[in-house]
Design an enzyme around this catalytic site. Structure first.
Site, mmCIF file in Angstrom:
data_model
loop_
_atom_site.group_PDB
_atom_site.id
_atom_site.type_symbol
_atom_site.label_atom_id
_atom_site.label_comp_id
_atom_site.label_asym_id
_atom_site.label_seq_id
_atom_site.Cartn_x
_atom_site.Cartn_y
_atom_site.Cartn_z
ATOM 1 N N ARG A 66 79.799 -17.251 33.637
ATOM 2 C CA ARG A 66 80.094 -16.310 34.717
ATOM 3 C C ARG A 66 80.221 -14.880 34.163
ATOM 4 O O ARG A 66 79.380 -14.421 33.440
ATOM 5 C CB ARG A 66 81.301 -16.783 35.508
ATOM 6 C CG ARG A 66 80.985 -18.022 36.366
ATOM 7 C CD ARG A 66 82.076 -18.335 37.348
ATOM 8 N NE ARG A 66 81.643 -19.406 38.262
ATOM 9 C CZ ARG A 66 82.435 -19.970 39.164
ATOM 10 N NH1 ARG A 66 83.701 -19.585 39.278
ATOM 11 N NH2 ARG A 66 81.981 -20.922 39.956
ATOM 12 N N SER A 67 81.289 -14.158 34.513
ATOM 13 C CA SER A 67 81.319 -12.725 34.196
ATOM 14 C C SER A 67 81.490 -12.410 32.723
ATOM 15 O O SER A 67 81.368 -11.240 32.336
ATOM 16 C CB SER A 67 82.407 -12.025 35.007
ATOM 17 O OG SER A 67 81.981 -11.846 36.335
ATOM 18 N N ALA A 68 81.749 -13.390 31.883
ATOM 19 C CA ALA A 68 81.672 -13.119 30.448
ATOM 20 C C ALA A 68 80.255 -12.688 30.071
ATOM 21 O O ALA A 68 80.039 -12.080 29.019
ATOM 22 C CB ALA A 68 82.094 -14.348 29.649
ATOM 23 N N THR A 69 79.292 -12.978 30.954
ATOM 24 C CA THR A 69 77.921 -12.500 30.795
ATOM 25 C C THR A 69 77.872 -10.986 30.695
ATOM 26 O O THR A 69 77.027 -10.438 29.973
ATOM 27 C CB THR A 69 77.064 -12.953 31.999
ATOM 28 O OG1 THR A 69 77.231 -14.350 32.210
ATOM 29 C CG2 THR A 69 75.600 -12.645 31.788
ATOM 30 N N LYS A 70 78.726 -10.305 31.431
ATOM 31 C CA LYS A 70 78.671 -8.841 31.474
ATOM 32 C C LYS A 70 78.832 -8.223 30.096
ATOM 33 O O LYS A 70 78.198 -7.202 29.784
ATOM 34 C CB LYS A 70 79.749 -8.295 32.412
ATOM 35 C CG LYS A 70 79.519 -8.582 33.894
ATOM 36 C CD LYS A 70 80.630 -7.961 34.734
ATOM 37 C CE LYS A 70 80.382 -8.138 36.229
ATOM 38 N NZ LYS A 70 80.583 -9.538 36.671
#
Length: 390
Positions: A66-70
């Site tokens: 999820r937002s650890a992708t950012k």
């Protein structure tokens, strides 16, 4: 719980904390990895690759983060800046002429990275099918009017962040998307199990254990981020920026759908092993087997505070550098100098240059947490204790 893997002397407490997550915090399947000064000192995994299954988690099991992708995607424009291709203080429209509609000629490149662009929502959300085509998202943010004057405030761009970065990267360089840049310039040279857009060969491997399916392991509810009441209230209000930002794709796509895993979605669609995530962060702050991603000057710019204070989307005060969250009450990491990114549901990756620590944690049991997941925080606390409580 049979916790497998290795820890170096002094980091035994991380193994204890990891086992305790299964015993008292409802962990089902997870992995954690820690590097120190470019060398892996913790590599642990346990549980099953699916929440209710019997197939054990394997050393190479990967998860949607999820937002650890950012935190991964943000390094692509930083690399372009480091190579002299991208000026952080130039208008985005310098590179992406179609972006300047509706007053967005005032949006600077750094505003896309520090969540100050004023573009956290889409007036017309995308469907999950539309979101599989990254060009639809890029076109949507290019046509969107800001909801605040760019540069004057900050608010978490939960989903639009990925299309904004991908559009910039495609227009500023050689046409490659963010996923291709990560594969060619980051994961490939590092030998890291880390993808923005899972290749078909890895999807095939997923059926044999590469990518574990994820599942919510709590009843559905509001976003969990201190102070909880105000965020939950904002999430329930259909007109709030909080609700609109997290429903820029509606209904939410299925993270276990192979089409979703194959799509390049730099805001929340990345896939990684804990080791791949930790190895990536280790290479931001030093050499890992001869590979370093950011030079000292770019690293200093990346983690310098760009946004701080009340977040117009997450409601509580947050801190951002250029593409990464910074250590603080809303996104606690190891120490005041840490930078990285959590993922809604539990995952976490970060680096702490002062101690030389790089950390990666992935799980298949998603929770309501946006940041500060108790399982990840227990592991961070154990790393801190191993360093003498700094």
């Amino acid at each position: 719980m049979d916790v497998r893997g290795t820890v170096e002397g002094g980091f035994e407490g991380v193994r204890d904390a990891f086992a305790r997550n299964f015993a008292v915090r409802g962990e089902r399947g997870a992995a954690v990895a820690v590097y120190r000064d470019g060398r892996k000192v913790v590599d642990l995994w346990g549980g099953t690759r699916d929440v209710d299954g019997t197939e054990p988690w394997q050393p190479g099991t990967a998860q949607v983060i999820r937002s650890a992708t950012k935190g991964v995607a943000a390094v692509v424009p930083l690399l372009l800046h480091q190579r002299g291709v991208l000026d952080l203080d130039a208008p985005v429209a310098t590179y992406w002429p179609g972006f300047k509609a509706h007053g967005k000629e005032r949006v600077l490149v750094r505003h896309l990275l520090n969540h100050r662009a004023g573009l956290p929502v889409l007036d017309t959300p995308l469907t999950p099918w539309e979101a599989l085509d990254p060009l639809r998202g890029i076109e949507a943010v290019a046509a969107q009017a800001p909801v605040w004057e760019p540069g004057t405030a900050h608010g978490y761009h939960a989903l639009t962040h990925g299309w904004l970065l991908d559009g910039l990267v495609r227009h500023a360089a050689d046409g490659r998307d963010t996923g291709a840049w990560v594969a060619d310039e980051i994961a490939g040279p590092l030998g890291a199990a880390l993808w923005l857009g899972l290749p078909p060969a890895e999807e095939a491997a997923g059926r044999a254990g590469r990518v574990g399916p994820v599942e919510d392991t709590e009843p559905a509810g509001g976003l969990r981020l201190r102070p909880r009441r105000s965020v939950a209230e904002a999430q329930r209000d259909p007109e709030s920026l909080t609700r609109r930002a997290f429903t820029a794709v509606f209904p939410a796509p299925d993270p276990n759908d192979p089409a979703h895993r194959a799509a390049v979605q730099p805001a929340a669609g990345g896939i990684a092993t804990a080791g791949g995530l930790a190895r990536f962060y280790a290479a931001l702050i030093g050499e890992v087997d001869g590979v370093r991603l950011l030079d000292a000057q770019t690293l200093a710019r990346a983690r310098a505070e760009e946004s701080a204070g009340p977040d117009r989307v997450l409601v509580v005060p947050t801190r951002f550098g250029l593409g990464h969250m910074l250590h603080g009450a809303a996104s606690p990491m190891l120490s005041p100098g840490s930078f990285g990114h959590p993922g809604r549901g539990g995952s976490l990756g970060f680096a702490d240059p002062e101690s030389g620590i790089a950390f990666g944690y992935v799980t298949n049991g998603f929770r309501r947490t946006v940041t500060a997941d108790p399982r990840a925080q227990a592991l961070v606390a154990a790393v801190r204790a191993a360093l003498g409580g700094r």
